[in-house]
Motif scaffolding. Structure first.
Motif, short mmCIF file in Angstrom:
data_model
loop_
_atom_site.label_atom_id
_atom_site.label_comp_id
_atom_site.label_asym_id
_atom_site.label_seq_id
_atom_site.Cartn_x
_atom_site.Cartn_y
_atom_site.Cartn_z
N GLU A 273 -1.91 -13.23 -12.60
CA GLU A 273 -3.26 -14.06 -12.52
C GLU A 273 -4.61 -13.31 -12.37
OE1 GLU A 273 -2.19 -17.10 -9.72
OE2 GLU A 273 -1.25 -18.29 -11.12
N CYS A 274 -4.37 -12.30 -11.40
CA CYS A 274 -5.50 -11.36 -11.35
C CYS A 274 -5.86 -10.56 -12.48
CB CYS A 274 -5.03 -10.62 -9.94
SG CYS A 274 -6.48 -9.80 -9.25
N LYS A 275 -4.86 -9.92 -13.19
CA LYS A 275 -5.15 -9.27 -14.34
C LYS A 275 -5.70 -9.97 -15.50
CE LYS A 275 -3.79 -5.25 -13.07
NZ LYS A 275 -4.88 -4.87 -12.54
N ALA A 276 -5.01 -11.22 -15.54
CA ALA A 276 -5.69 -12.35 -16.69
C ALA A 276 -7.25 -12.87 -16.32
CB ALA A 276 -4.76 -13.53 -16.62
N ALA A 277 -7.51 -12.62 -15.02
CA ALA A 277 -9.10 -12.92 -14.72
C ALA A 277 -9.82 -11.47 -14.96
CB ALA A 277 -8.92 -13.30 -13.34
N LEU A 278 -9.27 -10.60 -15.29
CA LEU A 278 -9.94 -9.15 -15.77
C LEU A 278 -10.57 -8.46 -14.52
CD1 LEU A 278 -11.66 -10.35 -19.06
CD2 LEU A 278 -9.39 -9.15 -18.75
N ASN A 279 -9.84 -8.74 -13.22
CA ASN A 279 -10.45 -8.18 -11.98
C ASN A 279 -10.28 -6.59 -11.95
OD1 ASN A 279 -11.34 -10.61 -11.01
ND2 ASN A 279 -9.47 -11.29 -10.25
N THR A 280 -10.95 -6.19 -11.22
CA THR A 280 -10.57 -4.45 -10.91
C THR A 280 -9.59 -4.73 -9.68
OG1 THR A 280 -12.97 -3.81 -11.29
CG2 THR A 280 -11.37 -2.16 -10.09
N VAL B 111 -7.53 -16.64 -6.56
CA VAL B 111 -8.88 -16.71 -5.99
C VAL B 111 -9.43 -15.71 -4.93
CG1 VAL B 111 -7.83 -18.50 -4.14
CG2 VAL B 111 -10.11 -18.83 -5.17
N CYS B 112 -8.68 -15.28 -4.18
CA CYS B 112 -9.23 -14.26 -3.22
C CYS B 112 -9.52 -13.10 -3.83
CB CYS B 112 -8.31 -14.18 -1.95
SG CYS B 112 -7.77 -15.78 -1.09
N THR B 113 -8.66 -12.44 -4.59
CA THR B 113 -8.82 -11.34 -5.28
C THR B 113 -9.86 -11.33 -6.23
OG1 THR B 113 -7.21 -11.77 -6.72
CG2 THR B 113 -6.64 -10.25 -5.07
N THR B 114 -10.24 -12.50 -7.01
CA THR B 114 -11.20 -12.64 -7.75
C THR B 114 -12.49 -12.70 -6.93
OG1 THR B 114 -10.02 -13.92 -9.23
CG2 THR B 114 -12.45 -14.38 -9.30
N PHE C 113 -6.64 -2.13 -5.09
CA PHE C 113 -6.01 -0.73 -4.64
C PHE C 113 -6.74 0.33 -5.15
CE2 PHE C 113 -2.11 -3.07 -3.64
CZ PHE C 113 -1.58 -2.07 -2.68
N GLU C 114 -7.56 -0.02 -6.39
CA GLU C 114 -8.55 0.97 -7.14
C GLU C 114 -9.80 1.04 -6.16
OE1 GLU C 114 -7.69 3.02 -9.27
OE2 GLU C 114 -5.79 2.03 -9.91
N LEU C 115 -10.05 -0.03 -5.19
CA LEU C 115 -11.20 0.37 -4.60
C LEU C 115 -10.93 0.54 -3.07
CD1 LEU C 115 -13.00 -3.34 -5.69
CD2 LEU C 115 -13.44 -1.00 -6.53
N GLY C 116 -9.60 0.98 -2.76
CA GLY C 116 -9.21 1.43 -1.66
C GLY C 116 -8.84 0.48 -0.69
N GLU C 117 -8.11 -0.68 -0.99
CA GLU C 117 -7.95 -1.77 -0.27
C GLU C 117 -6.07 -1.99 -0.53
OE1 GLU C 117 -9.36 -4.19 1.93
OE2 GLU C 117 -11.35 -4.15 1.14
N ILE C 118 -5.50 -2.44 0.74
CA ILE C 118 -4.36 -2.84 0.54
C ILE C 118 -4.34 -4.26 0.45
CG2 ILE C 118 -2.22 -3.36 1.60
CD1 ILE C 118 -2.88 -0.86 3.88
N CYS C 119 -3.70 -4.59 -0.82
CA CYS C 119 -3.75 -6.13 -1.32
C CYS C 119 -2.13 -6.39 -1.41
CB CYS C 119 -4.50 -6.25 -2.69
SG CYS C 119 -4.32 -7.83 -3.41
N LEU C 120 -1.92 -7.83 -0.99
CA LEU C 120 -0.44 -8.07 -1.11
C LEU C 120 -0.11 -8.91 -2.41
CD1 LEU C 120 0.25 -9.45 2.52
CD2 LEU C 120 0.11 -7.24 1.61
N GLY C 121 -1.27 -8.74 -3.34
CA GLY C 121 -0.88 -9.44 -4.72
C GLY C 121 0.36 -9.07 -5.34
#
Lengths: 104, 424
Positions: free
Chosen positions: A24-31, A52-55, A34-42
């Protein structure tokens, strides 16, 4: 909500997505965070939240629990190769008590 | 008419959470009236121990499903003050707008869905859909507008996404802000409908003098931070929150009680209005005048009216905030920060009154100690005493047991208590 109403109207079973938040995050065209240096459980968390959070540029904390088939080893490798904080990872995995069964 | 009876409301409906009212009358005299909170404490302060600062607002916002923005911002403010972090101006304005959205949706929920049925003589909002469809529609559309303000400013209408220590994780979208501005202008007339409706209702002519506590600053109607003032003339620094609250326990309540100069005190819309009405938008003052609300008002039932007046103020102020955000460069929304040891209080005016979060951090920015004092906790003692006073007042007026039961329910609902918050 919309998905639940459609299921009720069409008489089909209400199901949750099997895929992770990344879809869903890719579909929302988000960067990717991890590329911004964060750990994300996505990558390991069940979708359905419309990312909603990653957006909002905050990392996923896994509120919906693990996706259907997660590759924890690959996920940990991802965190390791980027040399991201181990304690940050542990705090995020523990936030909703969703990944106890997968935590090394 | 019955002269010996017991009223036992277990649990009170149309409030958030679980609590009971019990009234005992013998030979036409009030023997006892009590407000009993029975909900289980949830121990959020302990959950916060050891948590890193970044994560804190995502946990504290889960204390409440209605005032989650207030909880997030109270803890963010405490952490920013503890670690000497100054958020950029864009973030400060966006946060204020987010607070407005939350207060609007919370007040709309309470006024139309929880309180209005009492005044209209129905058991819930459902019969009102037949008798007053325009009012129900106005309530729904105002609630939706509040939710939309929260969503545009924080990424989600409940449980904010982009409110973080240092500012915002993401700036609000200008096109979304412009659409929001349009929605506010279209829906503002709904408040006139609401004011006309509330003007037509009979508000019980009861009053009991009490002490009103709110945040205060010298430039605007209180929202985020400021000094702590009371209508009895007390003024203290934000960090001195313990001296303003003096929490204590009662054996019959799972939620604590507080006191200041008197036995009881009140926080919330009426307290803010009584202490800071001079900073309301002229349109809100006009609405207050037309609704018969003047400071200092000691009628607890008028807290409903004060909430409505605040809704008028909020929409006027939201328009100004959006205009100024649209004129600003929305790129730098977060101040980079380094963790450090410290401790501070973050106080905000949540919809139901002053909310305090006090947080102590270690050198890594992890929480060492957390303390949250909730608006409803600060109203418990006042509610308890108002129940006695209302029951005695009603008995003197020759009201029967059914009428007394209804008045007691109404006075509690007027405080819009959030019992789940109060047992955080």
């Amino acid at each position: 909500m919309e998905r639940i109403i459609i299921s009720l109207v069409t008489g089909s079973l209400v199901t949750l997505p099997k895929y992770p938040v990344c879809v869903e995050c890719k579909a929302a065209l988000n960067t990717c965070l991890f590329e911004l240096g964060e750990i994300c459980l996505g990558p390991i968390t069940r979708a359905g939240c419309h990312a909603v959070c990653t957006t909002g540029k905050t990392p996923c904390l896994g509120c919906r629990g693990p996706a259907e088939e997660i590759n924890m080893e690959a996920f940990l490798h991802l965190v390791g190769e980027r040399e991201l904080s181990r304690s940050d990872l542990q705090e995020k995995l523990a936030f909703y008590n969703a990944f106890d069964a997968f935590t090394p | 008419m019955k002269r010996d009876y017991t009223i036992d409301i277990h649990h009170l409906t149309r409030v958030e959470g679980h609590a009971n009212i019990s009234i005992t009358v013998r030979e036409g005299q009030l023997i006892e009236a009590r407000w009993t909170v029975v909900e289980t404490p949830r121990f959020f302060e302990v959950m916060l121990k050891g948590m890193s600062a970044e994560r804190v607002p995502f946990l504290t916002s889960r204390i409440c499903g209605i005032c989650s923005i207030s909880h997030a911002l109270a803890s963010i403010r405490a952490l920013e003050r503890a670690m000497d972090i100054r958020p950029p101006a864009v973030a400060e304005k966006t946060r204020l707008l987010a607070m407005h959205g939350e207060t609007l949706q919370s007040h709309a929920l309470h006024l139309f869905f929880l309180a209005a049925p009492d005044f209209a003589g129905t058991a819930s909002i459902l019969p009102l859909m037949e008798s007053h469809p325009d009012i129900v529609r106005a309530g729904l559309q105002l609630k939706e507008l509040g939710n939309e303000i929260s969503r545009v400013t924080t990424g989600r209408c409940t449980h904010p996404v982009s409110l973080v220590v240092g500012g915002l994780s993401k700036a609000p979208d200008k096109a979304a802000l412009a659409a929001l501005q349009k929605m506010i202008r279209e829906r503002k007339p709904l408040l006139e409908t609401a004011c006309a409706f509330f003007r037509s209702l009979a508000i019980p002519d009861f009053s009991r003098e009490t002490e009103f506590i709110s945040l205060s600053n010298s430039t605007s109607y209180p929202s985020i931070g400021g000094c702590l003032i009371s209508s009895d003339g007390i003024k203290r620094d934000e960090n001195e929150y313990l001296l303003m609250t003096n929490e204590y326990t009662k054996e019959f309540s799972t939620s604590k009680f507080t006191r200041l100069s008197r036995e009881t005190s009140a926080a919330g819309a009426l307290a803010r209005f009584n202490n800071s009405s001079a900073f309301l938008h002229p349109e809100a003052l006009k609405a207050a005048e037309s609704l018969g609300l003047r400071p200092v008002c000691h009628n607890p039932f008028m807290n409903n009216i004060a909430q409505l007046v605040e809704c008028v103020h909020i929409l006027e102020d939201a328009e100004l905030l959006i205009d100024s955000l649209l004129d600003m460069e929305l790129s730098a929304v977060k101040t980079p920060w380094k963790a450090q040891a410290g401790s501070a209080t973050g106080a905000v005016e949540a919809p139901r009154g002053i909310l305090y979060h006090h947080l102590e951090t270690d050198a890594e920015g992890r929480v060492v100690r957390a303390d949250c004092i909730i608006p409803t906790t600060q109203n418990n003692a006042n509610i308890n005493l108002d129940l006695k006073a209302v029951a005695e007042w009603a008995l003197e007026k020759g009201k029967n047991d059914r009428e007394i039961e209804k008045l007691c329910e109404m006075v509690v609902r007027s405080y819009d208590p959030c019992i789940s918050c109060s047992v955080h």
